[in-house]
Write a protein that holds these residues in place. Structure first.
Motif: not given
Length: 327
Positions: A136-139, A278-297
């Motif tokens: 999976g990818l987080v871009l 974004v990973h500095h200003t809103a790290p939780q938003r990046v984490l949300a994308g990561l979790e979404e990819v994991r759920r997709g998998l």
């Protein structure tokens, strides 16, 4: 001669003040530095141009992700404490092959890959060239399509033979120090510079070796995108695309939103009042994308990509279309 000696001395001082935080692995004869923490499903992170693994550690995102993932952050070739042999042109493909090989050396064969900025191209190429390794990818804040970029010509000069060598040991380190406050503001605007970034060792980024890597990647940025854009539809894994709506480094509509329109199994996360980091200003938003990819998998139906309070109401995060990639 005297200026060159001063620049070398400052580079040595920077390294003494900021020793490597992680471990080393050798792949294809190249010594690479990486930082690892956490346990669980492997997540590999590829940082952007001019940066290093420590920058992602400082952001706080790695600490969040390490609660659920085994996080591995590389210094890409030429950055931090990783080597960058001059015998090779370090395109995204060359870096992807090298870093996937390094992962195998440490016993990691299946990963989710997160790429920030220039690192997003490395992550995409890794997925295209090594589909069995990248699930999976987080871009984040990537540059995916060629566009006129006059600024890159100036940054690329330091990669030229002879004149670039001279500039990296004379004018460029001083110029970089003078421009650093402006560059830092542009990276974060419209948000304030994150307190976490204040601890970033900018002196490491101004070493001649790292200036060379950064200049070379600036020169490759547009041609890489021109080649890579023909292959995005071949991606078959879950993908989360993340961008700050106010990004001054790349055009969000022409880059992240366009990629989302082309890659059917992607989700788009647009973060308000946020720039390139974004990973500095809103790290939780990046984490949300990561979790979404994991759920997709896992074959789960993901929820809305981003909380409404963090989304541009005129272009809210769009729902994920059905994933066609392997689980």
């Amino acid at each position: 001669m005297a200026t060159g000696l001063i620049v070398r001395a400052r580079a040595k001082q920077a390294e003494d003040a900021h020793p490597p935080l992680g471990r080393f692995v050798e792949a294809d004869g190249v010594r690479l530095h990486y930082i690892e923490c956490g346990a669980g499903e492997p997540l590999v992170i590829f940082h952007g141009n001019g940066s290093m693994a420590e920058e992602f550690i400082l952001s706080g995102f790695v600490t969040l992700a390490a609660q659920h993932f085994r996080v591995i952050v590389f210094d890409r070739p030429g950055y931090g404490y990783s080597e960058r042999p001059h015998s090779k042109v370090w395109t995204p493909a060359a870096q992807a092959d090298l870093l996937i090989g390094a992962l195998a050396q440490i016993g990691v064969n299946r990963v989710i890959a997160l790429g920030h900025s220039w690192g997003a191209s490395v992550a995409i190429v890794a997925a295209l060239r090594h589909p069995d390794a990248v699930r999976g990818l987080v871009l984040e804040s990537g540059y995916y399509y060629p566009s006129p970029r006059a600024d890159l010509a100036l940054f690329s000069i330091a990669a030229l033979p002879l004149i670039g060598d001279v500039l990296r040991y004379t004018a460029y380190p001083l110029t970089a120090r003078l421009l650093w406050p402006i560059m830092r503001r542009n990276l974060f605007s419209p948000a304030a510079v994150a307190p976490s970034f204040a601890r970033f060792p900018s002196s490491m980024a101004m070493r001649p070796s790292q200036l060379h890597a950064s200049a070379a990647e600036s020169a490759l940025m547009v041609p890489n995108a021109a080649v890579l854009q023909r292959h995005y539809r071949k991606l078959r894994m879950p993908i989360a695309i993340i961008a700050g709506i106010g990004d001054r480094m790349v055009d969000v509509d022409g880059q992240s939103r366009r990629l989302h329109g082309e890659v059917l199994q992607s989700s788009l996360h647009l973060v308000e009042e946020c720039g390139h980091m974004v990973h500095h200003t809103a790290p939780q938003r990046v984490l949300a994308g990561l979790e979404e990819v994991r759920r997709g998998l896992r074959g789960e139906c993901p929820p809305r990509a981003v909380a409404p309070s963090h989304v541009d109401n005129s272009a809210q995060s769009q729902p994920v279309r059905s994933f066609s990639g392997p689980a």
